[in-house]
Every structure is written in C-alpha cells, then in structure tokens.
Design a protein around this motif. Structure first.
Motif, PDB file in Angstrom:
ATOM      1  N   SER A 111       0.947  -1.149  -0.007  1.00 19.57           N
ATOM      2  CA  SER A 111      -0.026  -0.012  -0.109  1.00 19.57           C
ATOM      3  C   SER A 111       0.757   1.284   0.096  1.00 19.57           C
ATOM      4  O   SER A 111       1.931   1.254   0.527  1.00 19.57           O
ATOM      5  N   LEU A 112       0.447   2.265  -0.638  1.00 16.80           N
ATOM      6  CA  LEU A 112       0.857   3.797  -0.439  1.00 16.80           C
ATOM      7  C   LEU A 112      -0.045   4.338   0.436  1.00 16.80           C
ATOM      8  O   LEU A 112      -1.173   5.105  -0.088  1.00 16.80           O
ATOM      9  N   ARG A 113       0.075   4.741   1.724  1.00 15.35           N
ATOM     10  CA  ARG A 113      -0.683   5.460   2.601  1.00 15.35           C
ATOM     11  C   ARG A 113      -0.628   6.847   2.374  1.00 15.35           C
ATOM     12  O   ARG A 113       0.279   7.359   2.042  1.00 15.35           O
ATOM     13  N   PHE A 114      -1.489   7.698   2.816  1.00 14.74           N
ATOM     14  CA  PHE A 114      -1.736   9.127   2.981  1.00 14.74           C
ATOM     15  C   PHE A 114      -2.514   9.635   4.071  1.00 14.74           C
ATOM     16  O   PHE A 114      -3.181   8.715   4.652  1.00 14.74           O
ATOM     17  N   GLU A 115      -2.352  10.984   4.369  1.00 12.57           N
ATOM     18  CA  GLU A 115      -3.093  11.543   5.372  1.00 12.57           C
ATOM     19  C   GLU A 115      -3.903  12.802   4.770  1.00 12.57           C
ATOM     20  O   GLU A 115      -3.417  13.308   3.689  1.00 12.57           O
ATOM     21  N   MET A 116      -5.187  13.183   5.178  1.00 11.17           N
ATOM     22  CA  MET A 116      -6.008  14.324   4.920  1.00 11.17           C
ATOM     23  C   MET A 116      -6.308  14.919   5.945  1.00 11.17           C
ATOM     24  O   MET A 116      -6.586  14.494   7.214  1.00 11.17           O
ATOM     25  N   GLY A 117      -6.461  16.301   5.877  1.00 10.73           N
ATOM     26  CA  GLY A 117      -6.976  17.216   6.892  1.00 10.73           C
ATOM     27  C   GLY A 117      -8.356  17.890   6.446  1.00 10.73           C
ATOM     28  O   GLY A 117      -8.753  17.703   5.434  1.00 10.73           O
TER      29      GLY A 117
END
Length: 445
Positions: free
Chosen positions: A184-190
């Motif tokens: 997987s290639l994870r990410f973060e959002m705000g």
C-alpha cells in the motif's frame, strides 16, 4: 542471460567499532537497539531514512492493531511515553494504540539516545565482510562516501532481509506462486468534518466501526464484500473520478491530537505482485500517487464531510507487508498457529489472525483467535544455520508465508525485538555466539 560487470575493490576507511550494529531503524531495529543499549551493549543503528520508527513513521502505518496478549516492557513504555507527550493513544472501545508518526519517531529516538545508542541516518547498506561463519564488518554509503563499520554482533532489521541475503542466509518470498502480499501507499488528509462523515456512515447502517461517538472514528470499504460505502464509490467510477482498481481496499483512521485529520490505509498497489523487484516497487510508487490523487478528488467531491478537505502528505515509504523471509533454525508454520504452540525459547506472543492481502486472491483471513488465545514465537526463528553472529528481526523472521501474515504486525514485531535486544546483551556478557545462545527466559510477559 544476465549481464555482469567487474567492480574494482577499494580500501575503505573504518568509521567505528561497536558491540552491536543494527541495520534498519524501524520498529524492530529501534526497539531492539533500545533494549540492547540499556543492558550494556554499545549499539549503532544504521538507518536509510532520517527518523526511527519505520512503517508507522515513514509509511504512515497508524494505528498499532489490536492485541490482547501480555506485552514486553518496551511496548508498554512506548505507549506511556506517547501519553506523557499528550497523545491520546486509546479510543476507549478497541485495543488499537494510536499515535502520530512524528510523536512515535520522537519517542523512539529519545529512548534510544537516553540509553546511549548512536544513530547513523541517511545511510544505506552496500556490502559486508565475512570471515568463515561471522560478519566482521558492514560497508555503508553516506554523505562521507563508503565506510566500514565493525562489530561483534549484527542485526538485520531491514524488513527485506537485506543483510541476511548479503550474508548468504537462505530466504523465501511470496506464496506458492511466488506472489507477495499486496503493498500500500498510505496518505493523510486534513480539513475533514469527521462528525459529518461518521453521521453519513451511520445513516447507511454501516456497522463496520464501533466508534459511534467520541474523538476517534474508523471507516472501511472493500469492493464486493457488502460494505455500505460501496455504492458511493461506484458513483465515483461512473463520474470518471475513480477506476475499478481504486475499490480494492479503502480504510481510514482518526489521528490523535489532529482534529479533522485522518490516516488512510490505502490505496493498494494492485498491479505489483513482486515486492522483491526494485523496478516494480518504483513503478508501484508512481501508480500509488495516481491512485491517491483520484481518491482525494473523489472524497472532496462526493463524500460527506470531505467538502473542505485537503491532502496533507503521501507516505515517504511504501507499506510493504511481506517480501523475503529467512529460513532459520526453526520455521514457524500453520500447525503452530492452529495449535497455539508454546516454545521454551519464546521471544513473543502472537494473536493477530492470518491476514493476507493477497495480490491475486483478495483478502484472505484464516481462523481468528478468541481474546486470550495466542501462539509463541521461538528465538530459533531469529537465528540461522549460516551466520553465527547475526539476528534477523521484524517481518522477515523464519516463518511460512501464511504465518508471516500474522507475525508482521507492530505488536508482535515490538515484543520480539525487545527480547532480541535482551539476547544480544546477554550473549555478549556470556561470551556466546548468537546462533548458540540459549533463548530460554527472554520473555518477561
């Protein structure tokens, strides 16, 4: 036929000499280093990135998954230190341990340096020097160029068994067809209105997450598995925002101390079947960025609660679940898992289910345990029949493909690394090679 070239030999300066050199500063390497240093070893961690913590830090793999077994001291101390820094580590319902990547990296570095450990960041392993059945030095590349580092003990905490393979330790990779688990290639959002998102999920009678109130929320969708969110993802495909492959796996978690922010355990890199292929990994990273971009645009347009959201960051490291596994003195197998095996030389307890994110068969979950059930991992899975002064720790210890899908999680990796650090210090004090060390009595839990 492969093509080869001859590469000249050089006289390489020795940068230092240690009791223990650990290659890789991820969860396993950092925890092992903390314990070995606290028990008296002079320890150096060689880390290719610029932070300790590995998957939870570089690959954004948060939170630590549930575990109901007694843990070794460092697992508990890490959480305690996170709490003292103001991190709300528990949601009050599930047994996840939450943190932000930055907080975990800081805690691990503080603990290691307090114990007298040294870190060489931004440095990669290039080669080794061997004498009979021992590694005598590793060759690394940093801003200084090539340097040699000597030690009496070495630890492979690379996650890909890199040091073990260089030393000639036999390895296996993948399932019966040679395919690795999905990466997987994870990410973060705000900027997420988490309450609006939660209310929408509950309005669909989505029962996946028990977190119906409070700070934390978790959500998921897997195509074809009856998840309530699938229709809105299908709409994303109809609108041209998503592709079918984007629906393979979707999951997100709240981030403690960061209101409106969530970490995403996706996208799956569904085209990559060989995590052991460097070019395939590089291609998958590009694929992952494209998928992240599509998911972000879809969520912003169609998902309630995401109207004003934004991308914070994409992981600096691919989330590799499985690549190489060493063939050690003992291979932990499915029979051990089924029988809840016990070992006199236990270095940790495992209770995560066999959780295979198959590259060809989708999610494969086998025989989940009841709370309180567990199997043990023997010290013999960390040592091998080729090199006498090396331990291999982390996700690439000696197991079968299916059992690796259970031992790979952070809770198990942390406990095994804690016990491995004790073994390093005690073997040194006893003047015993790691391959001959008696692993009994390492577990405290």
């Amino acid at each position: 036929m492969e093509e080869y070239i001859e590469f000249k030999t050089e006289m390489i300066p020795v940068a230092g000499s240690y009791d223990t050199v650990i290659i890789g500063g991820g969860t396993a390497g950092a925890v092992c280093g903390i314990r070995a240093a606290r028990e008296g070893n002079r320890v150096l961690i060689v880390e290719k990135g610029i932070a300790l913590g590995g998957a939870p830090v570089q690959a954004l793999v948060t939170p630590v998954m549930e575990s109901f077994v007694p843990h070794e001291p460092l697992f508990l101390e890490i959480e305690d230190r996170l709490r003292k820094k103001g991190i709300e580590t528990r949601d009050g319902i599930m047994e996840y341990v939450y943190s932000t990547p930055e907080a975990r990296a800081l805690v691990l570095e503080e603990m290691f340096r307090e114990a007298g450990g040294e870190v060489l960041y931004d440095t990669v392993l290039c080669g080794i020097k061997k004498a009979e059945r021992k590694i005598t030095a590793v060759i690394v590349m940093s801003v200084d160029g090539l340097r040699a580092i000597k030690a009496s003990q070495f630890v492979d905490a690379t996650g890909d068994a890199t040091l073990s393979r260089m030393a000639g330790v036999p390895v296996k990779a993948g399932d019966e067809d040679g395919n690795n688990q999905m990466a997987s290639l994870r990410f973060e959002m705000g900027g997420i209105d988490v309450e609006q998102y939660r209310a929408y999920c509950l309005s669909l009678h989505d029962t996946f997450s028990p977190l119906k109130e409070g700070y934390f929320f978790e959500s998921a969708m897997v195509a074809g598995k009856g998840f309530k969110l699938e229709p809105i993802f299908r709409r994303g495909i109809e609108e041209g925002l998503l592709k079918e492959e984007d629906l393979v796996y979707y999951q997100c978690f709240s981030l403690p101390g960061e209101p409106g922010c969530m970490a995403f355990n996706c996208p799956h890199l569904s085209h990559m079947k060989k995590n052991t292929d460097a070019f395939a990994r590089s291609e998958a990273i590009s694929e992952g960025r494209e998928k992240v971009d599509r998911l972000v645009r879809f969520l912003q347009k169609d998902m309630p609660g995401f109207q004003h959201s934004f991308l914070i960051r994409v992981a600096a490291e691919v989330g590799i679940r499985e690549s190489y596994r060493i063939v050690g003195k003992y291979v932990l197998n499915e029979d051990d898992y089924v029988k809840r095996a016990r070992f006199s030389d236990s270095v940790g307890k495992g209770d995560w289910y066999i959780d295979v994110h198959s590259a060809t068969k989708g999610l494969v979950h086998l025989e989940k345990y009841k709370k309180g059930e567990y199997y043990e991992i023997p010290y013999r899975c960390l040592v091998n029949n080729v090199i006498d002064n090396m331990l291999t720790i982390g996700r690439c210890i000696s197991t079968t493909f299916l059992v690796q899908a259970s031992i790979r999680v952070q809770a198990s990796v942390t406990d095994v690394a804690d016990c491995a650090g004790k073994a390093l210090a005690r073997a040194k004090k006893q003047g015993v090679l790691l391959s001959q060390f008696d692993g009994r009595g390492l577990c405290e839990a």
